[in-house]
Design a protein around this motif. Structure first.
Motif, PDB file in Angstrom:
ATOM      1  N   GLY A 159     -60.464  31.492  33.948  1.00 54.73           N
ATOM      2  CA  GLY A 159     -61.617  31.635  33.067  1.00 54.73           C
ATOM      3  C   GLY A 159     -61.900  30.435  32.191  1.00 54.73           C
ATOM      4  O   GLY A 159     -62.589  30.553  31.176  1.00 54.73           O
ATOM      5  N   GLY A 160     -61.379  29.269  32.543  1.00 52.20           N
ATOM      6  CA  GLY A 160     -61.692  28.047  31.804  1.00 52.20           C
ATOM      7  C   GLY A 160     -60.837  27.785  30.590  1.00 52.20           C
ATOM      8  O   GLY A 160     -61.105  26.854  29.827  1.00 52.20           O
ATOM      9  N   VAL A 161     -59.791  28.586  30.376  1.00 46.85           N
ATOM     10  CA  VAL A 161     -58.915  28.417  29.211  1.00 46.85           C
ATOM     11  C   VAL A 161     -57.508  28.058  29.681  1.00 46.85           C
ATOM     12  O   VAL A 161     -56.960  28.719  30.563  1.00 46.85           O
ATOM     13  CB  VAL A 161     -58.854  29.705  28.360  1.00 46.85           C
ATOM     14  N   SER A 162     -56.922  27.001  29.098  1.00 46.05           N
ATOM     15  CA  SER A 162     -55.570  26.588  29.466  1.00 46.05           C
ATOM     16  C   SER A 162     -54.569  26.959  28.384  1.00 46.05           C
ATOM     17  O   SER A 162     -54.880  26.900  27.192  1.00 46.05           O
ATOM     18  CB  SER A 162     -55.503  25.067  29.686  1.00 46.05           C
ATOM     19  N   ALA A 163     -53.378  27.324  28.803  1.00 51.32           N
ATOM     20  CA  ALA A 163     -52.278  27.527  27.860  1.00 51.32           C
ATOM     21  C   ALA A 163     -51.794  26.159  27.400  1.00 51.32           C
ATOM     22  O   ALA A 163     -51.849  25.181  28.149  1.00 51.32           O
ATOM     23  CB  ALA A 163     -51.138  28.292  28.538  1.00 51.32           C
ATOM     24  N   LYS A 164     -51.308  26.083  26.153  1.00 47.69           N
ATOM     25  CA  LYS A 164     -50.869  24.805  25.609  1.00 47.69           C
ATOM     26  C   LYS A 164     -49.825  25.055  24.537  1.00 47.69           C
ATOM     27  O   LYS A 164     -50.022  25.923  23.675  1.00 47.69           O
ATOM     28  CB  LYS A 164     -52.080  24.072  25.009  1.00 47.69           C
ATOM     29  N   PRO A 165     -48.707  24.325  24.546  1.00 46.03           N
ATOM     30  CA  PRO A 165     -47.702  24.508  23.487  1.00 46.03           C
ATOM     31  C   PRO A 165     -48.295  24.134  22.124  1.00 46.03           C
ATOM     32  O   PRO A 165     -49.196  23.286  22.034  1.00 46.03           O
ATOM     33  CB  PRO A 165     -46.586  23.528  23.877  1.00 46.03           C
ATOM     34  N   VAL A 166     -47.774  24.729  21.080  1.00 47.44           N
ATOM     35  CA  VAL A 166     -48.307  24.456  19.739  1.00 47.44           C
ATOM     36  C   VAL A 166     -48.122  23.001  19.358  1.00 47.44           C
ATOM     37  O   VAL A 166     -48.901  22.434  18.571  1.00 47.44           O
ATOM     38  CB  VAL A 166     -47.634  25.363  18.688  1.00 47.44           C
ATOM     39  N   TRP A 167     -47.111  22.339  19.918  1.00 48.69           N
ATOM     40  CA  TRP A 167     -46.812  20.960  19.556  1.00 48.69           C
ATOM     41  C   TRP A 167     -47.616  19.937  20.352  1.00 48.69           C
ATOM     42  O   TRP A 167     -47.505  18.730  20.115  1.00 48.69           O
ATOM     43  CB  TRP A 167     -45.321  20.670  19.726  1.00 48.69           C
ATOM     44  N   ALA A 168     -48.413  20.386  21.286  1.00 47.58           N
ATOM     45  CA  ALA A 168     -49.106  19.458  22.191  1.00 47.58           C
ATOM     46  C   ALA A 168     -49.979  18.457  21.443  1.00 47.58           C
ATOM     47  O   ALA A 168     -50.090  17.295  21.859  1.00 47.58           O
ATOM     48  CB  ALA A 168     -49.946  20.235  23.198  1.00 47.58           C
ATOM     49  N   ASP A 169     -50.590  18.867  20.330  1.00 46.25           N
ATOM     50  CA  ASP A 169     -51.498  17.984  19.599  1.00 46.25           C
ATOM     51  C   ASP A 169     -50.852  17.348  18.368  1.00 46.25           C
ATOM     52  O   ASP A 169     -51.543  16.711  17.568  1.00 46.25           O
ATOM     53  CB  ASP A 169     -52.757  18.767  19.189  1.00 46.25           C
ATOM     54  N   TRP A 170     -49.556  17.520  18.200  1.00 51.16           N
ATOM     55  CA  TRP A 170     -48.872  16.868  17.084  1.00 51.16           C
ATOM     56  C   TRP A 170     -48.861  15.349  17.297  1.00 51.16           C
ATOM     57  O   TRP A 170     -48.844  14.866  18.458  1.00 51.16           O
ATOM     58  CB  TRP A 170     -47.424  17.334  16.984  1.00 51.16           C
ATOM     59  N   PRO A 171     -48.801  14.559  16.213  1.00 52.12           N
ATOM     60  CA  PRO A 171     -48.602  13.114  16.355  1.00 52.12           C
ATOM     61  C   PRO A 171     -47.247  12.840  17.031  1.00 52.12           C
ATOM     62  O   PRO A 171     -46.313  13.644  16.921  1.00 52.12           O
ATOM     63  CB  PRO A 171     -48.602  12.604  14.906  1.00 52.12           C
ATOM     64  N   ARG A 172     -47.153  11.701  17.706  1.00 50.17           N
ATOM     65  CA  ARG A 172     -45.932  11.383  18.459  1.00 50.17           C
ATOM     66  C   ARG A 172     -44.689  11.399  17.571  1.00 50.17           C
ATOM     67  O   ARG A 172     -43.644  11.931  17.968  1.00 50.17           O
ATOM     68  CB  ARG A 172     -46.076  10.014  19.147  1.00 50.17           C
ATOM     69  N   GLU A 173     -44.765  10.833  16.382  1.00 53.59           N
ATOM     70  CA  GLU A 173     -43.571  10.774  15.529  1.00 53.59           C
ATOM     71  C   GLU A 173     -43.079  12.162  15.145  1.00 53.59           C
ATOM     72  O   GLU A 173     -41.872  12.407  15.071  1.00 53.59           O
ATOM     73  CB  GLU A 173     -43.853   9.944  14.269  1.00 53.59           C
TER      74      GLU A 173
ATOM     75  N   ALA B 269     -37.227  19.549  24.276  1.00 51.68           N
ATOM     76  CA  ALA B 269     -37.163  18.246  23.593  1.00 51.68           C
ATOM     77  C   ALA B 269     -37.691  17.136  24.495  1.00 51.68           C
ATOM     78  O   ALA B 269     -38.486  16.283  24.066  1.00 51.68           O
ATOM     79  CB  ALA B 269     -35.722  17.956  23.167  1.00 51.68           C
ATOM     80  N   LEU B 270     -37.276  17.128  25.746  1.00 48.83           N
ATOM     81  CA  LEU B 270     -37.738  16.095  26.659  1.00 48.83           C
ATOM     82  C   LEU B 270     -39.235  16.214  26.909  1.00 48.83           C
ATOM     83  O   LEU B 270     -39.954  15.211  26.990  1.00 48.83           O
ATOM     84  CB  LEU B 270     -36.975  16.177  27.978  1.00 48.83           C
ATOM     85  N   SER B 271     -39.714  17.430  27.035  1.00 43.87           N
ATOM     86  CA  SER B 271     -41.137  17.640  27.271  1.00 43.87           C
ATOM     87  C   SER B 271     -41.974  17.155  26.094  1.00 43.87           C
ATOM     88  O   SER B 271     -43.047  16.568  26.273  1.00 43.87           O
ATOM     89  CB  SER B 271     -41.402  19.117  27.530  1.00 43.87           C
ATOM     90  N   MET B 272     -41.476  17.367  24.884  1.00 50.21           N
ATOM     91  CA  MET B 272     -42.213  16.965  23.687  1.00 50.21           C
ATOM     92  C   MET B 272     -42.367  15.450  23.593  1.00 50.21           C
ATOM     93  O   MET B 272     -43.328  14.947  23.004  1.00 50.21           O
ATOM     94  CB  MET B 272     -41.502  17.485  22.432  1.00 50.21           C
ATOM     95  N   ALA B 273     -41.436  14.710  24.171  1.00 52.46           N
ATOM     96  CA  ALA B 273     -41.449  13.248  24.042  1.00 52.46           C
ATOM     97  C   ALA B 273     -42.320  12.553  25.080  1.00 52.46           C
ATOM     98  O   ALA B 273     -42.534  11.343  25.002  1.00 52.46           O
ATOM     99  CB  ALA B 273     -40.023  12.716  24.136  1.00 52.46           C
ATOM    100  N   VAL B 274     -42.828  13.291  26.032  1.00 48.62           N
ATOM    101  CA  VAL B 274     -43.607  12.690  27.116  1.00 48.62           C
ATOM    102  C   VAL B 274     -45.076  12.551  26.714  1.00 48.62           C
ATOM    103  O   VAL B 274     -45.699  13.511  26.252  1.00 48.62           O
ATOM    104  CB  VAL B 274     -43.491  13.534  28.399  1.00 48.62           C
ATOM    105  N   GLU B 275     -45.609  11.354  26.915  1.00 44.50           N
ATOM    106  CA  GLU B 275     -47.021  11.076  26.617  1.00 44.50           C
ATOM    107  C   GLU B 275     -47.851  11.314  27.879  1.00 44.50           C
ATOM    108  O   GLU B 275     -48.089  10.422  28.695  1.00 44.50           O
ATOM    109  CB  GLU B 275     -47.174   9.631  26.142  1.00 44.50           C
ATOM    110  N   ARG B 276     -48.310  12.533  28.037  1.00 43.44           N
ATOM    111  CA  ARG B 276     -49.002  12.910  29.262  1.00 43.44           C
ATOM    112  C   ARG B 276     -50.324  12.171  29.457  1.00 43.44           C
ATOM    113  O   ARG B 276     -50.664  11.760  30.568  1.00 43.44           O
ATOM    114  CB  ARG B 276     -49.237  14.422  29.264  1.00 43.44           C
TER     115      ARG B 276
END
Length: 514
Positions: free
Chosen positions: A322-336, A290-297
């Motif tokens: 190899g040029g590919v990063s792992a990323k949570p599924v929620w990383a590109d969700w809108p802030r709200e 939850a805390l990680s999701m709220a941070v605007e990196r």
């Protein structure tokens, strides 16, 4: 008369100072490099600080060496081959190798260098880097065989480290620790130390016996300068060619007023905060997520830091897998949407407006760490999170992390080598007190171990990425951004190539003829 004599004496001193300064200024065949600290030592097996290692790398060459792009290439070995299981490497030496004093050497010297590195009396601070090597032996005069515990496609990079380079053991055995006092210093690489004035400068000249073509620049001057603002001013005044750092606050000013001078390049480092997963509230992965999701990196990287750092949702820099990063599924969700999901996770864990989540953010004294901590605390307020700040000097801070005396603390990792496992093994349960968060997931440990045993580079990278995905799924750390290096490079310097390892050997640099 006395007054005239005194004035004459002052002028004489001023004249001597001017000549001395002129000798250490950029010239037609001289490059002046500024390091951020003084050299701590000259014996490559007894140093670990970056300033000393840079000077050592200019002077000593091993079976391999690093090029301008930071990649391994043939050094004293002209070629090598690897067994099918990846556990045995055979290096074929060049012929006619000699130290700078003319003393010849062959493959037999490398097992002796290996033994010295391992010896307790050497007390090498970099010995642990070579723990994957089980044996290093000579096969005749021209072949060196290295045997490993686990496959290591990155072995050529490791063997470029000056701690395992060819050292003049004939001098070491004759003079003991005083062997480094020779001037010019006896070396195996492109340069040799001619003079060293403590806290002033070190001058290197070409090694006349080096096996390769002479380095393009005859003289390299290394000057220590721990104040990055002073280093920047010296560069701007034309008193040096290259600086290892510049003030972050001057990044935009430099780009606007001196375009091309400042280099801000992604580095082998991840900046994150560690959750203490051993106790509440962060023994619950829902709270951590939850805390990680709220941070605007992106905002932190661009506005709070503002020197070109890339936002990070994971641990590993993409260049290592190899040029590919792992990323949570929620990383590109809108802030709200992220905030709404975070509230749901916190409520499920028992935290709400009547029972707010409260904890302390611990960080070591630094304006940067404070700004980041303040920013995160503000980003968590919409979740009714109450985060207080606590700072201490670095020694106390990291002692608290090792003793688990914290809740959320500033941490991070800068790798010794450009390999993914150097990041991932930090978070294995077996790492003990070095695993600050206390993360303990057998599935993660198993994937990391499997990756290390895998010889095929593509399969190895896939497994490393999978381990990274497991780690950020559990979120024992809160990744924020990847480090960058800051350098100043004069327009008269050619051959500089930006790279993630921040490796720039002096032998690859030259002075523009324009």
């Amino acid at each position: 008369m006395r007054l005239l004599a005194f004035l004459g004496f002052i002028l004489l001193l001023a004249g001597c100072g001017s000549r001395d300064n002129a000798d250490t200024m950029p010239g037609s065949d001289q490059i002046v490099r500024l390091s951020d600290s003084e050299i701590k030592g000259l014996d490559p097996q007894k140093i670990s600080d970056l300033s000393s290692l840079r000077v050592a790398s200019d002077q000593f060459e091993g079976l391999t060496r690093l090029n301008a792009a930071g990649d391994a290439e043939p050094g004293l070995a002209e070629s090598w081959n690897v067994s099918e299981d990846g556990l045995q490497w055979s290096f074929q030496l060049r012929g006619g190798l000699r130290f700078s004093d003319g003393t010849g050497f062959n493959a037999a010297i490398f097992p002796r260098i290996w033994d010295r590195l391992q010896a307790p009396e050497t007390a090498s601070p970099t010995k642990a880097l070579f723990d994957n090597i089980t044996a290093l032996v000579a096969d005749g005069d021209s072949t060196v065989i290295v045997t490993l515990r686990a496959p290591a496609p990155s072995l050529p990079v490791l063997l470029a480290h000056p701690a395992i380079a060819a050292l003049p053991l004939h001098l070491v055995e004759q003079k003991g620790d005083k062997w480094t006092s020779e001037r010019p210093m006896v070396t195996s690489g492109p340069y040799q130390l001619a003079t060293w004035k403590l806290n002033d400068h070190a001058r290197m000249i070409r090694n006349p016996e080096w096996h390769d073509e002479p380095a393009p620049t005859a003289n390299i001057i290394w000057k220590p300068m721990d104040d990055s603002l002073s280093a920047m001013r010296l560069i701007l005044a034309g008193g040096a060619d290259i600086a290892a750092d510049y003030p972050a606050s001057r990044h935009h000013w430099l780009n606007e007023n001196h375009p091309g001078l400042a280099r801000s390049i992604p580095y082998l480092g991840s900046y994150y905060f560690a959750f203490n997963t051993r106790k509440a509230p962060f023994d619950d992965s829902r709270v951590r997520t939850a805390l990680s999701m709220a941070v605007e990196r992106a905002w932190i990287a661009d506005k709070v830091i503002g020197i070109g750092n890339l936002p990070a949702w994971n641990l590993l820099p993409a260049d290592l897998t190899g040029g590919v990063s792992a990323k949570p599924v929620w990383a590109d969700w809108p802030r709200e949407r992220r905030l709404a999901t975070a509230r749901t996770l916190l409520e499920a864990a028992g935290y709400n407006s009547t029972n707010p989540l409260k904890f302390e953010i611990r960080f070591n004294s630094s304006a940067e760490h404070r700004r980041v901590s303040v920013a995160m605390a503000a980003m968590w307020k919409p979740l009714n999170v109450q985060a207080s700040l606590f700072n201490s000097e670095a020694a106390l801070h990291f002692a608290a992390l090792r003793s688990h005396d914290y809740t959320l603390a500033r941490s991070g990792w800068i790798a010794d080598l450009p390999i993914a496992e150097n990041f991932l093994t930090v978070h294995q349960a077996a790492n003990g007190t070095g695993n600050y968060s206390g993360y303990d997931n057998p599935a993660y440990d198993a994937i990391v171990a499997q990756a290390i045993r895998t010889a095929n580079p593509d399969e190895r990278n896939a497994l490393m990425r999978r381990a990274d995905e497991i780690l950020i799924g559990d979120m024992p750390i809160l990744p924020l951004y990847f480090y960058v290096t800051r350098s100043l490079v004069s327009e008269r310097i050619e051959g500089w190539q930006d790279n993630i390892s921040n490796v720039h050997p002096s032998r690859t640099l030259r002075i523009s003829k324009k």
